[in-house]
Design a protein around this motif. Structure first.
Motif, PDB file in Angstrom:
ATOM      1  N   VAL A  24      44.480  41.645  39.973  1.00  0.00           N
ATOM      2  CA  VAL A  24      44.510  41.004  39.052  1.00  0.00           C
ATOM      3  C   VAL A  24      46.292  40.886  39.141  1.00  0.00           C
ATOM      4  O   VAL A  24      46.945  39.960  37.923  1.00  0.00           O
ATOM      5  CB  VAL A  24      44.652  43.050  38.332  1.00  0.00           C
ATOM      6  CG1 VAL A  24      43.825  42.972  38.131  1.00  0.00           C
ATOM      7  CG2 VAL A  24      45.576  44.525  38.432  1.00  0.00           C
ATOM      8  N   ASP A  25      47.056  40.693  40.051  1.00  0.00           N
ATOM      9  CA  ASP A  25      48.299  40.911  40.369  1.00  0.00           C
ATOM     10  C   ASP A  25      48.058  38.969  40.203  1.00  0.00           C
ATOM     11  O   ASP A  25      49.536  38.344  40.597  1.00  0.00           O
ATOM     12  CB  ASP A  25      48.793  41.015  41.399  1.00  0.00           C
ATOM     13  CG  ASP A  25      48.104  40.930  42.557  1.00  0.00           C
ATOM     14  OD1 ASP A  25      46.878  41.416  42.655  1.00  0.00           O
ATOM     15  OD2 ASP A  25      48.710  40.574  43.955  1.00  0.00           O
ATOM     16  N   LEU A  26      47.458  38.702  40.345  1.00  0.00           N
ATOM     17  CA  LEU A  26      47.429  36.964  40.722  1.00  0.00           C
ATOM     18  C   LEU A  26      46.896  36.247  38.959  1.00  0.00           C
ATOM     19  O   LEU A  26      46.665  34.937  39.172  1.00  0.00           O
ATOM     20  CB  LEU A  26      46.285  36.460  41.815  1.00  0.00           C
ATOM     21  CG  LEU A  26      46.292  36.830  42.850  1.00  0.00           C
ATOM     22  CD1 LEU A  26      45.528  36.313  44.012  1.00  0.00           C
ATOM     23  CD2 LEU A  26      48.153  36.201  43.578  1.00  0.00           C
ATOM     24  N   PHE A  27      46.452  36.910  38.101  1.00  0.00           N
ATOM     25  CA  PHE A  27      45.522  36.607  37.014  1.00  0.00           C
ATOM     26  C   PHE A  27      46.570  35.554  36.407  1.00  0.00           C
ATOM     27  O   PHE A  27      46.103  34.751  35.523  1.00  0.00           O
ATOM     28  CB  PHE A  27      45.856  37.737  35.875  1.00  0.00           C
ATOM     29  CG  PHE A  27      44.185  38.330  35.596  1.00  0.00           C
ATOM     30  CD1 PHE A  27      43.716  38.727  37.289  1.00  0.00           C
ATOM     31  CD2 PHE A  27      43.968  39.439  35.341  1.00  0.00           C
ATOM     32  CE1 PHE A  27      42.709  39.431  37.188  1.00  0.00           C
ATOM     33  CE2 PHE A  27      42.301  39.819  35.187  1.00  0.00           C
ATOM     34  CZ  PHE A  27      41.931  39.888  36.237  1.00  0.00           C
ATOM     35  N   SER A  28      47.970  35.483  36.262  1.00  0.00           N
ATOM     36  CA  SER A  28      48.569  34.908  36.172  1.00  0.00           C
ATOM     37  C   SER A  28      48.262  33.086  36.700  1.00  0.00           C
ATOM     38  O   SER A  28      49.132  32.539  35.748  1.00  0.00           O
ATOM     39  CB  SER A  28      49.938  35.496  36.067  1.00  0.00           C
ATOM     40  OG  SER A  28      50.507  35.106  37.507  1.00  0.00           O
ATOM     41  N   ARG A  29      47.825  33.245  37.629  1.00  0.00           N
ATOM     42  CA  ARG A  29      47.625  31.954  37.995  1.00  0.00           C
ATOM     43  C   ARG A  29      46.022  30.903  37.523  1.00  0.00           C
ATOM     44  O   ARG A  29      46.456  29.900  37.406  1.00  0.00           O
ATOM     45  CB  ARG A  29      46.687  31.982  39.629  1.00  0.00           C
ATOM     46  CG  ARG A  29      47.702  32.297  40.290  1.00  0.00           C
ATOM     47  CD  ARG A  29      47.097  32.318  41.913  1.00  0.00           C
ATOM     48  NE  ARG A  29      48.310  32.890  43.163  1.00  0.00           N
ATOM     49  CZ  ARG A  29      47.935  33.070  44.306  1.00  0.00           C
ATOM     50  NH1 ARG A  29      46.925  32.299  44.187  1.00  0.00           N
ATOM     51  NH2 ARG A  29      49.417  33.291  45.386  1.00  0.00           N
ATOM     52  N   HIS A  30      45.337  31.885  36.722  1.00  0.00           N
ATOM     53  CA  HIS A  30      44.351  30.953  35.873  1.00  0.00           C
ATOM     54  C   HIS A  30      43.634  31.888  35.218  1.00  0.00           C
ATOM     55  O   HIS A  30      43.091  31.609  34.834  1.00  0.00           O
ATOM     56  CB  HIS A  30      42.922  31.302  37.044  1.00  0.00           C
ATOM     57  CG  HIS A  30      42.547  32.083  37.738  1.00  0.00           C
ATOM     58  ND1 HIS A  30      40.810  32.208  38.197  1.00  0.00           N
ATOM     59  CD2 HIS A  30      43.227  33.439  38.152  1.00  0.00           C
ATOM     60  CE1 HIS A  30      41.156  33.546  38.256  1.00  0.00           C
ATOM     61  NE2 HIS A  30      42.013  34.010  38.813  1.00  0.00           N
ATOM     62  N   LEU A  31      43.615  33.247  34.704  1.00  0.00           N
ATOM     63  CA  LEU A  31      43.543  33.317  33.626  1.00  0.00           C
ATOM     64  C   LEU A  31      44.343  34.466  32.410  1.00  0.00           C
ATOM     65  O   LEU A  31      43.737  34.552  31.599  1.00  0.00           O
ATOM     66  CB  LEU A  31      42.937  35.378  34.276  1.00  0.00           C
ATOM     67  CG  LEU A  31      41.046  35.154  34.975  1.00  0.00           C
ATOM     68  CD1 LEU A  31      41.125  36.378  36.350  1.00  0.00           C
ATOM     69  CD2 LEU A  31      40.465  33.971  34.496  1.00  0.00           C
ATOM     70  N   ARG A  32      45.382  34.430  32.935  1.00  0.00           N
ATOM     71  CA  ARG A  32      46.685  34.777  31.713  1.00  0.00           C
ATOM     72  C   ARG A  32      48.013  34.143  31.931  1.00  0.00           C
ATOM     73  O   ARG A  32      47.657  33.212  32.412  1.00  0.00           O
ATOM     74  CB  ARG A  32      46.426  36.580  31.751  1.00  0.00           C
ATOM     75  CG  ARG A  32      45.689  37.015  32.057  1.00  0.00           C
ATOM     76  CD  ARG A  32      45.306  38.216  30.799  1.00  0.00           C
ATOM     77  NE  ARG A  32      44.221  38.978  30.321  1.00  0.00           N
ATOM     78  CZ  ARG A  32      43.121  38.858  30.305  1.00  0.00           C
ATOM     79  NH1 ARG A  32      42.464  37.534  30.744  1.00  0.00           N
ATOM     80  NH2 ARG A  32      41.991  39.762  30.558  1.00  0.00           N
ATOM     81  N   ASP A  33      48.311  33.837  30.743  1.00  0.00           N
ATOM     82  CA  ASP A  33      49.232  33.645  30.403  1.00  0.00           C
ATOM     83  C   ASP A  33      50.874  33.504  31.621  1.00  0.00           C
ATOM     84  O   ASP A  33      51.170  35.399  31.535  1.00  0.00           O
ATOM     85  CB  ASP A  33      50.305  34.015  29.194  1.00  0.00           C
ATOM     86  CG  ASP A  33      51.683  32.860  28.814  1.00  0.00           C
ATOM     87  OD1 ASP A  33      52.105  32.168  29.831  1.00  0.00           O
ATOM     88  OD2 ASP A  33      51.875  32.297  27.508  1.00  0.00           O
ATOM     89  N   LYS A  34      51.287  32.910  32.561  1.00  0.00           N
ATOM     90  CA  LYS A  34      51.586  33.522  33.545  1.00  0.00           C
ATOM     91  C   LYS A  34      53.067  33.905  33.520  1.00  0.00           C
ATOM     92  O   LYS A  34      54.102  34.132  33.697  1.00  0.00           O
ATOM     93  CB  LYS A  34      52.578  31.969  34.772  1.00  0.00           C
ATOM     94  CG  LYS A  34      53.056  30.939  33.855  1.00  0.00           C
ATOM     95  CD  LYS A  34      53.307  29.880  35.415  1.00  0.00           C
ATOM     96  CE  LYS A  34      53.808  28.627  34.629  1.00  0.00           C
ATOM     97  NZ  LYS A  34      54.039  27.590  35.188  1.00  0.00           N
ATOM     98  N   ASN A  35      54.113  33.368  31.956  1.00  0.00           N
ATOM     99  CA  ASN A  35      55.043  34.638  30.937  1.00  0.00           C
ATOM    100  C   ASN A  35      55.542  35.530  30.476  1.00  0.00           C
ATOM    101  O   ASN A  35      56.341  36.353  30.499  1.00  0.00           O
ATOM    102  CB  ASN A  35      55.575  32.659  30.166  1.00  0.00           C
ATOM    103  CG  ASN A  35      55.188  31.681  30.399  1.00  0.00           C
ATOM    104  OD1 ASN A  35      56.629  31.065  31.466  1.00  0.00           O
ATOM    105  ND2 ASN A  35      55.009  30.509  30.052  1.00  0.00           N
ATOM    106  N   THR A  36      54.179  36.188  30.559  1.00  0.00           N
ATOM    107  CA  THR A  36      53.209  37.174  30.216  1.00  0.00           C
ATOM    108  C   THR A  36      53.440  38.153  30.947  1.00  0.00           C
ATOM    109  O   THR A  36      52.579  39.539  30.375  1.00  0.00           O
ATOM    110  CB  THR A  36      53.098  36.891  28.516  1.00  0.00           C
ATOM    111  OG1 THR A  36      51.435  36.843  28.656  1.00  0.00           O
ATOM    112  CG2 THR A  36      53.774  36.383  27.302  1.00  0.00           C
TER     113      THR A  36
END
Length: 510
Positions: A185-197
């Motif tokens: 989940v620490d990598l979700f900002s790469r492809h699954l979630r908004d990297k800013n939030t």
């Protein structure tokens, strides 16, 4: 607890305070050696019986015949690895599954996010069916293993995950250890979630919505979290927030992943470098243990291996990986982990999980030459899944790869209590010890020198197992049971024997 006789007590005391001398064979008199001491005093952690485990992509369930009671070749290898293990189903593809409860249910519509080259393509979509879960239960019964089951956090909702979790919970029953909601989940900002939030707080908000709903539907279920890829700082952050959360499910385990190196193209990652001490293993263990202690839960390494993105030829698929696998398992045991799950499975599922290809194949002179797919898998299928891998036709022949042999060797400590050891040596040798239920002490000695044999002088002992390979780069590793050591020499001071290079031995002090 059984009472101790005077003879047993004295034997345990002597074993706990034994010293083992280690010197390089044919070294100069001025060359340094080492003394291994088994230190008496406070005992170390007790190693769970089911410490050894394997990690597979949830996408493996796309083929219901893979984890099934009919796949006898795979069942035999699981049982050969350990009689009590933990199968973890998760991986990057766990975020791209959908629960196909009935044959006529249609797949969901998804809008693909911007894709990271190391993550599954946005178009990835596959079904998990009731048939696959029923077969999984039969497979677990046949192997006598339990399961950590990964639910979809990337595209999952409370509604979709509860439907799948309820069926899994009822079908697996006592074979279900806990649910894992979300992978790396620490990598979700790469492809699954908004990297800013995306951060620990937004993760907990997303995770709690699904996990609390599953807990309500499955009251006796347990959970693990956060299953991070590499950012271990998430664990203490979660532990800090945990007590203040108003509503939370039953969590039994904190988890993280660990890959020794990567990507495969990294020239610094070699068979020799793989066996050098890795300070980050101990650093991660200390942070993890502190967070788990604060939450009063267990902690487990649930996915990892020698090299991420499917492994590296000449590193992940050779004897060096066997020594690494044994050493890594022993180090986690010493640090109180509840278990280790090394990643593997079919080449197709792992390739999809890391962007659609096994990048190590680009390093081969002939990518079509026979090789384990993926390179790092503990258990390989010498054939391939027929066609697309979903028609249920398997070759049925499975082999234990080198890293799996290392895990099998370390599995001798399962159920034992770690005995602290001290060893300060300039040689590339490691040692671990544990006391069995009968009071005798097992000592594992790993000679990671590429060409240097070592002379070992120890108290009287019996050799019970060896881990051998022709060279660090050999594509085979052998775990062999030994009834009685025949190459040692008994003296008044104890026994002296030669520990060959690239060799590990397991002895029991008499």
């Amino acid at each position: 607890m059984p009472s101790l006789t005077r003879r047993t007590f004295l034997a345990q005391t002597l074993a706990a305070s034994a010293t083992i001398a280690i010197t390089a064979q044919q070294q100069q008199e001025s060359a340094p050696g080492a003394t291994l001491k088994l230190t008496p005093g406070a005992p170390g952690p007790r190693v769970p019986q089911d410490f050894i485990g394997l990690s597979y992509e949830v996408m493996q369930l796309e083929d219901p015949a893979f984890f099934s009671p009919q796949n006898v070749g795979l069942i035999q290898q699981f049982r050969n690895l350990t009689p009590h293990g933990v199968l973890r189903l998760g991986g990057n593809t766990s975020e791209f599954s959908w629960w196909k409860a009935m044959p006529d249910v249609q797949p969901p519509h998804r809008v693909g996010n911007v894709n990271d080259p190391g993550e599954p393509p946005p178009t990835t979509l596959y079904a998990v069916t009731p048939e696959a879960i029923r077969n999984l239960r039969g497979f677990l019964d046949a192997t006598n293993w339990t399961c950590i089951y990964g639910l979809n956090l990337g595209y999952g909702t409370a509604e979709t995950d509860v439907a799948e979790a309820t069926f899994v919970y009822k079908t697996l029953g006592s074979r279900l250890q806990y649910f894992q909601v979300g992978n790396e989940v620490d990598l979700f900002s790469r492809h699954l979630r908004d990297k800013n939030t995306w951060n620990v707080d937004t993760y907990l908000q997303n995770w709690l919505e699904i996990a609390n709903a599953v807990q309500k539907a499955c009251p006796n279920a347990s959970f693990g979290l956060p299953d991070v890829a590499s950012d271990i700082s998430w664990l203490p952050q979660i532990a800090e927030r945990w007590s203040s959360l108003p509503t939370k499910p039953r969590v039994t385990t904190l988890s993280h992943h660990y890959y020794a190196g990567g990507p495969p193209a990294d020239p610094k990652l070699t068979a020799e470098s793989l066996l050098k001490p890795a300070e980050k293993v101990q650093q991660a263990a200390e942070i993890t243990k502190a967070a788990a202690t604060r939450m009063q839960v267990r902690y487990r390494m649930t996915e990892g291996n020698t090299c991420y993105q499917g492994g590296k030829p000449g590193v992940s698929d050779v004897f060096a990986a066997a020594l690494w696998g044994a050493e890594y398992a022993f180090s986690l045991m010493t640090n109180g982990y509840s278990g280790v799950n090394l990643h593997g499975g079919s080449g197709r599922a792992v390739a999809v999980s890391v962007g659609g290809m096994l990048r190590g194949e680009a390093l081969m002179a002939d990518p079509n030459a026979p090789h384990p797919k993926p390179f790092y898998t503990p258990i390989a299928n010498e054939g391939t899944l027929a066609g697309s891998g979903v028609d249920g036709k398997l070759s049925g022949k499975y082999v234990l790869e080198p890293v799996g042999a290392g895990m099998k060797f370390a599995g001798a400590f399962a159920g034992c209590q770690i005995v602290p050891v001290t060893l300060d040596s300039p040689l590339n040798v490691s040692a671990y010890a544990a006391r069995r239920a009968d009071g005798k002490v097992l000592v594992a000695l790993l000679n990671k020198e590429a060409s240097q044999a070592l002379t070992i002088t120890a108290p009287f002992f019996q050799t019970v197992e060896t881990l051998t390979g022709a060279s660090l780069n050999a594509h085979e590793a052998q775990v062999s049971a030994v009834v009685r050591e025949t190459s040692s020499r008994r003296t008044a001071a104890g026994q002296t024997f030669i520990l060959p290079p690239r060799f590990a031995t397991l002895i029991v002090l008499e």
